[in-house]
Design a protein around this motif. Structure first.
Motif, short mmCIF file in Angstrom:
data_model
loop_
_atom_site.label_atom_id
_atom_site.label_comp_id
_atom_site.label_asym_id
_atom_site.label_seq_id
_atom_site.Cartn_x
_atom_site.Cartn_y
_atom_site.Cartn_z
N PHE A 1 0.85 -1.18 0.00
CA PHE A 1 0.00 0.00 0.00
C PHE A 1 0.89 1.24 0.00
O PHE A 1 2.09 1.16 0.26
N ALA A 2 0.27 2.40 -0.24
CA ALA A 2 1.00 3.66 -0.14
C ALA A 2 0.10 4.72 0.47
O ALA A 2 -1.13 4.64 0.38
N ASP A 3 0.74 5.72 1.08
CA ASP A 3 0.00 6.85 1.64
C ASP A 3 -0.05 7.97 0.60
O ASP A 3 0.40 7.82 -0.53
N GLU A 4 -0.59 9.12 0.98
CA GLU A 4 -0.74 10.25 0.06
C GLU A 4 0.59 10.77 -0.47
O GLU A 4 0.67 11.29 -1.57
N LYS A 5 1.66 10.63 0.32
CA LYS A 5 2.98 11.11 -0.10
C LYS A 5 3.73 10.08 -0.93
O LYS A 5 4.83 10.34 -1.39
N GLY A 6 3.17 8.89 -1.06
CA GLY A 6 3.82 7.84 -1.83
C GLY A 6 4.69 6.90 -1.01
O GLY A 6 5.32 6.01 -1.56
N THR A 7 4.73 7.09 0.30
CA THR A 7 5.50 6.20 1.16
C THR A 7 4.78 4.85 1.19
O THR A 7 3.57 4.80 1.40
N LYS A 8 5.52 3.78 0.97
CA LYS A 8 4.92 2.46 0.84
C LYS A 8 5.02 1.65 2.12
O LYS A 8 5.93 1.83 2.91
N ARG A 9 4.06 0.73 2.25
CA ARG A 9 4.01 -0.18 3.40
C ARG A 9 3.59 -1.55 2.88
O ARG A 9 2.60 -1.67 2.15
N MET A 10 4.33 -2.58 3.23
CA MET A 10 4.04 -3.95 2.79
C MET A 10 3.59 -4.76 3.99
O MET A 10 4.18 -4.66 5.07
N ILE A 11 2.54 -5.55 3.79
CA ILE A 11 2.17 -6.52 4.82
C ILE A 11 2.26 -7.91 4.20
O ILE A 11 2.07 -8.09 3.00
N SER A 12 2.56 -8.87 5.03
CA SER A 12 2.75 -10.25 4.59
C SER A 12 1.82 -11.15 5.38
O SER A 12 1.77 -11.07 6.61
N ILE A 13 1.10 -12.02 4.68
CA ILE A 13 0.18 -12.94 5.32
C ILE A 13 0.65 -14.36 5.01
O ILE A 13 0.65 -14.78 3.84
N LEU B 1 -3.99 0.88 8.96
CA LEU B 1 -2.63 0.65 8.47
C LEU B 1 -2.04 1.98 8.03
O LEU B 1 -2.66 2.73 7.29
N ALA B 2 -0.83 2.26 8.53
CA ALA B 2 -0.20 3.55 8.22
C ALA B 2 1.28 3.37 7.94
O ALA B 2 1.89 2.36 8.27
N THR B 3 1.85 4.39 7.32
CA THR B 3 3.29 4.50 7.13
C THR B 3 3.78 5.56 8.10
O THR B 3 2.99 6.13 8.86
N LYS B 4 5.04 5.89 8.03
CA LYS B 4 5.57 6.96 8.89
C LYS B 4 4.98 8.32 8.51
O LYS B 4 5.01 9.24 9.32
N ASP B 5 4.42 8.42 7.30
CA ASP B 5 3.87 9.69 6.83
C ASP B 5 2.36 9.79 6.88
O ASP B 5 1.79 10.82 6.53
N GLY B 6 1.68 8.73 7.28
CA GLY B 6 0.23 8.80 7.38
C GLY B 6 -0.45 7.49 7.01
O GLY B 6 0.20 6.50 6.67
N LYS B 7 -1.78 7.50 7.05
CA LYS B 7 -2.56 6.31 6.75
C LYS B 7 -2.45 5.96 5.27
O LYS B 7 -2.39 6.84 4.42
N VAL B 8 -2.47 4.65 4.99
CA VAL B 8 -2.42 4.23 3.59
C VAL B 8 -3.73 4.60 2.90
O VAL B 8 -4.80 4.58 3.51
N SER B 9 -3.61 4.94 1.61
CA SER B 9 -4.80 5.40 0.89
C SER B 9 -4.94 4.77 -0.49
O SER B 9 -5.93 5.00 -1.17
N ARG B 10 -3.94 3.97 -0.91
CA ARG B 10 -4.06 3.33 -2.22
C ARG B 10 -3.29 2.02 -2.26
O ARG B 10 -2.36 1.80 -1.49
N LYS B 11 -3.72 1.17 -3.20
CA LYS B 11 -3.07 -0.12 -3.41
C LYS B 11 -1.92 0.08 -4.40
O LYS B 11 -2.05 0.84 -5.35
N VAL B 12 -0.81 -0.60 -4.16
CA VAL B 12 0.33 -0.53 -5.06
C VAL B 12 0.47 -1.84 -5.83
O VAL B 12 0.47 -1.85 -7.05
N LYS B 13 0.59 -2.95 -5.09
CA LYS B 13 0.69 -4.26 -5.75
C LYS B 13 0.39 -5.36 -4.75
O LYS B 13 0.39 -5.14 -3.54
#
Length: 72
Positions: free
Chosen positions: A9-21, A46-58
């Protein structure tokens, strides 16, 4: 062999966050992954250091094979 579902996922600034299941259910498909990712975003938990995630990346399924070594 272990399977892992990776969701990025990514937040508004484009900072990405990955979760693994680990060991996701069998026969998971695009629709199921999209729905799960949409629900994660909507939950606003779910958030990054810059804010809550707002979009799917992959998203992808990873097969992990473990090989142990005899060390003793």
């Amino acid at each position: 062999m272990t399977k892992r579902l990776k969701l990025q996922f990514a937040d508004e600034k484009g900072t990405k966050r990955m979760i693994s299941i680990d060991n996701p259910k069998e026969n998971i498909d695009d629709a199921g992954v999209n729905q799960a990712m949409d629900e994660i975003i909507a939950s606003e938990t779910l958030a990054t250091k810059d804010g809550k995630v707002s979009r799917k990346v992959k998203a992808y399924l990873e097969n992990v094979e473990t090989q142990e070594f005899n060390i003793g």
